[in-house]
Design a protein around this motif. Structure first.
Motif, PDB file in Angstrom:
ATOM      1  N   PRO A 294     -72.410  24.143 -79.978  1.00 53.26           N
ATOM      2  CA  PRO A 294     -73.560  23.463 -80.595  1.00 53.26           C
ATOM      3  C   PRO A 294     -74.849  23.786 -79.833  1.00 53.26           C
ATOM      4  CG  PRO A 294     -72.147  21.885 -79.465  1.00 53.26           C
ATOM      5  CD  PRO A 294     -71.473  23.207 -79.386  1.00 53.26           C
ATOM      6  N   ALA A 295     -75.911  23.897 -80.595  1.00 52.80           N
ATOM      7  CA  ALA A 295     -77.233  24.146 -80.016  1.00 52.80           C
ATOM      8  C   ALA A 295     -78.205  23.121 -80.595  1.00 52.80           C
ATOM      9  CB  ALA A 295     -77.692  25.554 -80.330  1.00 52.80           C
ATOM     10  N   VAL A 296     -79.105  22.657 -79.771  1.00 53.84           N
ATOM     11  CA  VAL A 296     -80.085  21.660 -80.206  1.00 53.84           C
ATOM     12  C   VAL A 296     -81.348  22.405 -80.638  1.00 53.84           C
ATOM     13  CG1 VAL A 296     -81.470  19.679 -79.490  1.00 53.84           C
ATOM     14  CG2 VAL A 296     -79.152  19.952 -78.620  1.00 53.84           C
ATOM     15  N   PHE A 297     -81.844  22.056 -81.831  1.00 50.92           N
ATOM     16  CA  PHE A 297     -83.043  22.684 -82.384  1.00 50.92           C
ATOM     17  C   PHE A 297     -84.108  21.629 -82.598  1.00 50.92           C
ATOM     18  CE2 PHE A 297     -79.554  25.407 -83.624  1.00 50.92           C
ATOM     19  CZ  PHE A 297     -80.033  26.662 -83.295  1.00 50.92           C
ATOM     20  N   ASN A 298     -85.335  21.956 -82.242  1.00 47.97           N
ATOM     21  CA  ASN A 298     -86.493  21.096 -82.485  1.00 47.97           C
ATOM     22  C   ASN A 298     -87.413  21.825 -83.456  1.00 47.97           C
ATOM     23  OD1 ASN A 298     -85.779  19.045 -80.625  1.00 47.97           O
ATOM     24  ND2 ASN A 298     -86.416  20.424 -78.961  1.00 47.97           N
TER      25      ASN A 298
ATOM     26  N   GLU B 191     -85.309  16.787 -84.727  1.00 51.24           N
ATOM     27  CA  GLU B 191     -84.407  17.333 -83.718  1.00 51.24           C
ATOM     28  C   GLU B 191     -83.009  17.268 -84.294  1.00 51.24           C
ATOM     29  OE1 GLU B 191     -82.754  16.057 -79.394  1.00 51.24           O
ATOM     30  OE2 GLU B 191     -84.923  15.950 -79.689  1.00 51.24           O
ATOM     31  N   PHE B 192     -82.311  18.392 -84.289  1.00 51.14           N
ATOM     32  CA  PHE B 192     -80.958  18.420 -84.850  1.00 51.14           C
ATOM     33  C   PHE B 192     -80.103  19.412 -84.080  1.00 51.14           C
ATOM     34  CE2 PHE B 192     -83.852  21.012 -87.320  1.00 51.14           C
ATOM     35  CZ  PHE B 192     -83.221  22.241 -87.407  1.00 51.14           C
ATOM     36  N   SER B 193     -78.807  19.250 -84.268  1.00 50.93           N
ATOM     37  CA  SER B 193     -77.842  20.081 -83.559  1.00 50.93           C
ATOM     38  C   SER B 193     -76.992  20.840 -84.580  1.00 50.93           C
ATOM     39  CB  SER B 193     -76.960  19.201 -82.682  1.00 50.93           C
ATOM     40  OG  SER B 193     -75.967  19.967 -82.075  1.00 50.93           O
TER      41      SER B 193
END
Length: 145
Positions: free
Chosen positions: A86-90, A95-97
């Protein structure tokens, strides 16, 4: 010293050649009979840019790009399967993963959609050009009648 007369046809004769007669004047057949001249023809405005030679077609380049795109998609699929972390994106305030591979797939799909829009603009421009050429052709035909 006496000169010999030159033949009227400098080409060597080939056995089996028929006597060549000059072709009748084609423009004479197109002329109307005396007293039946057509009315004064209208001047039709044409766009000289439409008569210019177009660049070579892009179909060969499109097929090459399509094949390269398919190869990249296959490599992307392998990347997705191997990178399920999983990677966190802004994005702005969100903000979502997502799994990294899925995020890359979404980026590729977004790029394909953008390229589709660019292709649609090109098709629209070509369609507009064809309509202008057809209108110009109809004007020319109308003027020649």
């Amino acid at each position: 010293m006496a000169r010999t007369p030159e033949p009227s046809d400098p080409r060597p004769s080939v056995p089996g050649d028929a006597e060549r007669t000059p072709a009748p004047d084609a423009s004479a057949a197109d002329r109307p009979a005396p007293g039946r001249e057509p009315a004064v023809r209208q001047q039709v405005g044409t766009d000289p840019a439409l008569d210019e030679h177009q660049k070579q077609g892009i179909s060969g380049a499109m097929w090459t790009a399509l094949i390269l795109g398919l190869l990249i998609l296959i490599l992307l699929l392998v990347f997705i399967l191997q990178n399920n972390v999983p990677a966190v994106f802004n994005y702005m305030a969100w903000e979502f993963s997502l799994p990294l591979g899925v995020a890359m797939l979404l980026a590729a799909v977004a790029g394909a959609l953008i390229m589709g829009l660019v292709g649609s603009v090109r098709l629209f421009k070509l369609g507009h050009r064809v309509r202008r050429l057809e209108k110009e052709r109809a004007d020319i035909k109308r003027a020649l009648r």
